[in-house]
Design a protein around this motif. Structure first.
Motif: not given
Length: 81
Positions: A4, A19, A22-23, A26, A34-35, A37-39, A42, A60
């Motif tokens: 971010e 990211l 990280a995805l 995860i 946190l999946l 929020e990660a998408y 993205q 996403c």
């Protein structure tokens, strides 16, 4: 968080690369809290990369919404919406 920050400093492609890593971690660890929020992030980074109508960007956000709803995580759902 680093992805971010990279997006905010104009290093969007590096943020997307980080990211993606990280995805993968995860999803592999099955720690899905946190999946969504990660998408969402993205999708934001894809928009910042100058791909406003991109299908992957919209995808996403839809995926983030789906995950948040499945987890009954209202705050993540609202952020993704």
């Amino acid at each position: 968080m680093l992805a971010e920050v990279l997006g905010h400093t104009g290093q969007v492609e590096e943020g997307l690369r980080l990211l993606a890593e990280a995805l993968a971690e995860i999803e592999a660890s099955r720690q899905g809290n946190l999946l969504a929020e990660a998408y969402r992030l993205q999708g934001v980074l894809l928009l910042q990369a100058g791909r406003p109508g991109s299908r992957p960007g919209r995808s996403c956000f839809h995926q983030a919404l789906t995950i948040a709803r499945r987890q009954q995580a209202k705050s993540w759902e609202l952020r993704a919406a």
